[in-house]
Motif scaffolding. Structure first.
Motif, PDB file in Angstrom:
ATOM      1  N   ALA A   1       4.741  10.163  10.989  1.00  0.00           N
ATOM      2  CA  ALA A   1       5.678   9.141  11.469  1.00  0.00           C
ATOM      3  C   ALA A   1       6.783   8.904  10.447  1.00  0.00           C
ATOM      4  O   ALA A   1       7.973   8.811  10.803  1.00  0.00           O
ATOM      5  CB  ALA A   1       4.929   7.839  11.764  1.00  0.00           C
ATOM      6  N   ALA A   2       6.410   8.811   9.168  1.00  0.00           N
ATOM      7  CA  ALA A   2       7.411   8.585   8.121  1.00  0.00           C
ATOM      8  C   ALA A   2       8.343   9.784   7.981  1.00  0.00           C
ATOM      9  O   ALA A   2       9.567   9.631   7.871  1.00  0.00           O
ATOM     10  CB  ALA A   2       6.704   8.297   6.797  1.00  0.00           C
TER      11      ALA A   2
ATOM     12  N   VAL B   1      12.605  11.017  -1.812  1.00  0.00           N
ATOM     13  CA  VAL B   1      12.937   9.654  -2.250  1.00  0.00           C
ATOM     14  C   VAL B   1      12.744   8.613  -1.148  1.00  0.00           C
ATOM     15  O   VAL B   1      12.056   7.609  -1.360  1.00  0.00           O
ATOM     16  CB  VAL B   1      14.358   9.614  -2.846  1.00  0.00           C
ATOM     17  CG1 VAL B   1      14.813   8.175  -3.055  1.00  0.00           C
ATOM     18  CG2 VAL B   1      14.391  10.373  -4.171  1.00  0.00           C
ATOM     19  N   PRO B   2      13.315   8.782   0.060  1.00  0.00           N
ATOM     20  CA  PRO B   2      13.065   7.763   1.091  1.00  0.00           C
ATOM     21  C   PRO B   2      11.606   7.717   1.565  1.00  0.00           C
ATOM     22  O   PRO B   2      11.146   6.669   2.022  1.00  0.00           O
ATOM     23  CB  PRO B   2      14.011   8.148   2.230  1.00  0.00           C
ATOM     24  CG  PRO B   2      14.340   9.577   2.001  1.00  0.00           C
ATOM     25  CD  PRO B   2      14.297   9.767   0.516  1.00  0.00           C
ATOM     26  N   LEU B   3      10.895   8.841   1.456  1.00  0.00           N
ATOM     27  CA  LEU B   3       9.469   8.780   1.777  1.00  0.00           C
ATOM     28  C   LEU B   3       8.768   7.755   0.890  1.00  0.00           C
ATOM     29  O   LEU B   3       7.881   7.024   1.340  1.00  0.00           O
ATOM     30  CB  LEU B   3       8.817  10.153   1.617  1.00  0.00           C
ATOM     31  CG  LEU B   3       9.019  11.141   2.763  1.00  0.00           C
ATOM     32  CD1 LEU B   3       8.465  12.521   2.395  1.00  0.00           C
ATOM     33  CD2 LEU B   3       8.359  10.645   4.056  1.00  0.00           C
TER      34      LEU B   3
ATOM     35  N   ASP C   1       0.835  -1.203   0.000  1.00  0.00           N
ATOM     36  CA  ASP C   1       0.000   0.000   0.000  1.00  0.00           C
ATOM     37  C   ASP C   1       0.870   1.253   0.000  1.00  0.00           C
ATOM     38  O   ASP C   1       1.803   1.376   0.796  1.00  0.00           O
ATOM     39  CB  ASP C   1      -0.896  -0.029   1.251  1.00  0.00           C
ATOM     40  CG  ASP C   1      -1.462   1.339   1.584  1.00  0.00           C
ATOM     41  OD1 ASP C   1      -2.104   1.937   0.707  1.00  0.00           O
ATOM     42  OD2 ASP C   1      -1.252   1.808   2.718  1.00  0.00           O
ATOM     43  N   TYR C   2       0.557   2.205  -0.892  1.00  0.00           N
ATOM     44  CA  TYR C   2       1.266   3.488  -0.974  1.00  0.00           C
ATOM     45  C   TYR C   2       0.277   4.607  -0.662  1.00  0.00           C
ATOM     46  O   TYR C   2      -0.853   4.606  -1.159  1.00  0.00           O
ATOM     47  CB  TYR C   2       1.839   3.709  -2.372  1.00  0.00           C
ATOM     48  CG  TYR C   2       2.959   2.765  -2.753  1.00  0.00           C
ATOM     49  CD1 TYR C   2       4.280   3.186  -2.746  1.00  0.00           C
ATOM     50  CD2 TYR C   2       2.683   1.450  -3.113  1.00  0.00           C
ATOM     51  CE1 TYR C   2       5.313   2.312  -3.102  1.00  0.00           C
ATOM     52  CE2 TYR C   2       3.696   0.567  -3.457  1.00  0.00           C
ATOM     53  CZ  TYR C   2       5.009   1.009  -3.448  1.00  0.00           C
ATOM     54  OH  TYR C   2       6.019   0.150  -3.787  1.00  0.00           O
ATOM     55  N   LEU C   3       0.724   5.558   0.139  1.00  0.00           N
ATOM     56  CA  LEU C   3      -0.112   6.716   0.469  1.00  0.00           C
ATOM     57  C   LEU C   3       0.168   7.841  -0.521  1.00  0.00           C
ATOM     58  O   LEU C   3       1.326   8.231  -0.711  1.00  0.00           O
ATOM     59  CB  LEU C   3       0.176   7.187   1.898  1.00  0.00           C
ATOM     60  CG  LEU C   3      -0.524   8.477   2.353  1.00  0.00           C
ATOM     61  CD1 LEU C   3      -2.039   8.330   2.292  1.00  0.00           C
ATOM     62  CD2 LEU C   3      -0.071   8.861   3.757  1.00  0.00           C
TER      63      LEU C   3
END
Length: 464
Positions: free
Chosen positions: A433-434, A395-397, A61-63
């Motif tokens: 949180a991310a 990118v890391p998100l 799942d991607y937000l």
């Protein structure tokens, strides 16, 4: 007996050739797009989408905090909008005859105008840039003056007319000659007065909140600009292509300032429901009556696909859903929560300088840190190309936390959040949180984030 030929089978075509998506794009479309996506690790393969989420083939799942650059105001595949499109196709309407008056355009215009009752008429086109082009033409013709003022760093589209009022040099380079329009600084009333005194200004086009960098017009600017423009028989054009339809916590962003009533208003993006391209230019009666002044001029400005039944049905469904589900109130409430949670982190991270915006249009700005170790790494990135640190966060998100975001413009250390207006507290919790985890990694001075930063530096140097 002649063998019957199979009909078009979309599902089969995608099953057989969907895996070629990046090669096809490289061969036949903008070849730099897949190159950029591969470089950043954004070359994902999304299988399906719903609301504010994507899923890949493995079911991850991607937000979505990008909403297709603001198009997906209601998220993806809202059932009411889908049903409206099925219904309009099943109705087999006599659409686009060009010589009749179908009911759907009138109904959508009526519903749109109810949210800005000082405006009287609507022209329907196919995109945001076309809505702006319409406003530029109408302002020039109605006032009899040639010049449009716009603001530095503005974005109003990329066709030639709207490009002439684009405040970003990178988009304009190589496409001259453009229209003879003039830039002023957002909020600079003295500059506006100087230009108006020349007597040739038809109007000022302005985003109440600029998409690039997420900068809001200073308090009082729009109202005072409107008074100055009217005093000089010029018009105020509000570009709400991105900010309109609830994005900023009011139906339109100009409504945050009391007394502002634009003469022309441009909307698009979210009005489509994410399905059928549509743009709309709303305006005062006197402007439309000057442009369409006689039957000889009935088609002086038109669009072949404007007012098509599918787009009108999507727009009507979108506005109905917004009313029934109180989307604007949700954007205000959830936006305040998200912005407040992020703003509380500013004192915690030296690389994080400011969180700003309204509703669910939020800018996160990074800046020069104070500690020596981080300062040297920041300087390395800035020397290669401004904006690389923000890209290092984006990118890391996506890669580690499966959250899609964007840098808010070329050479900017700003991330812009424009998620679907239907997100709630769970999505806010997930993003915060991310983002906190990514910022912890950035401030540790090590890890994969800074390794990727060095890769970006090499790529930036190679592109010079």
């Amino acid at each position: 007996m002649k063998e019957e030929q199979p009909g078009f089978d979309l599902a089969r075509l995608l099953a057989e050739r969907g895996a070629e998506r990046y090669e096809l794009h490289t061969r036949h479309l903008n070849h730099q797009l897949p190159r950029m996506l591969h470089t950043l690790g954004f070359d994902k393969v999304y299988e399906r989408a719903e609301g504010a989420h994507f899923w890949d083939a493995e079911g991850n799942d991607y937000l979505d905090m990008l909403a297709g650059f603001g198009v997906m105001g209601l998220g993806r595949h809202h059932p009411v909008v889908r049903r409206a499109l099925h219904d309009v196709l099943d109705a087999s309407l006599a659409d686009l005859t060009r010589f009749d008056c179908q009911p759907l355009p009138g109904l959508l215009a009526e519903k749109l105008l109810s949210h800005s009752p000082h405006l009287d008429r609507v022209f329907f086109g196919n995109s945001g840039t076309e809505a702006v082009e319409t406003a530029l033409k109408f302002a020039r013709y109605a006032t009899g003056k040639p010049r449009i003022l716009y603001c530095e760093h503005a974005f109003h589209g990329l066709t030639t007319g709207s490009l002439s009022v684009n405040g970003e040099k990178g988009f304009r380079d190589g496409f001259a000659p453009l229209l003879p329009d003039t830039a002023i600084t957002l909020g600079d009333l003295d500059a506006l007065r100087r230009e108006l005194k020349r007597g040739d200004v038809a109007g000022l086009v302005v985003e109440p909140i600029q998409g690039k960098g997420v900068h809001a017009a200073p308090p009082g600017f729009l109202r005072e600009a409107q008074e100055l423009l009217h005093r000089h028989k010029a018009v105020l054009i509000a570009d709400e292509v991105q900010t309109g339809l609830g994005r900023t916590g009011d139906f339109y962003a100009y409504q945050h300032e009391e007394g502002v009533e634009p003469d022309l208003l441009c909307v698009a993006k979210a009005l489509s429901g994410g399905y059928v391209p549509v743009g709309a230019t709303l305006g005062k009666d006197w402007i439309f009556k000057r442009v369409y002044s006689s039957m000889d001029r009935v088609l002086v400005h038109s669009a072949s696909f404007g007012s098509n039944a599918q787009a009108m049905a999507a727009g009507l469904a979108v506005l109905t859903v917004m009313e029934q589900e109180e989307t604007v109130a949700n954007a205000r409430r959830t936006g305040d929560l998200l912005r407040g949670r992020l703003a509380a982190l500013v004192g915690r991270y030296e690389l994080l300088h400011e969180v700003r915006g309204r509703g669910l249009m939020i800018g996160i700005e990074f800046g020069r840190p104070s500690s020596l170790k981080l300062r040297s790494r920041w300087a390395m990135l800035q020397a290669a190309r401004k904006g690389l640190f923000a890209q290092m966060v984006v990118v890391p998100l996506l890669q580690k936390h499966r959250i899609l975001t964007q840098v808010s413009g070329d050479h900017l250390e700003v991330i812009k959040l424009i998620p679907p207006l239907v997100i709630g507290e769970p999505e806010v919790d997930r993003f915060v949180a991310a983002f906190t985890a990514v910022m912890d990694d950035a401030h540790s001075g090590g890890g994969l984030m800074w390794d990727f930063g060095r890769t970006l530096v090499k790529q930036a140097v190679a592109n010079r």
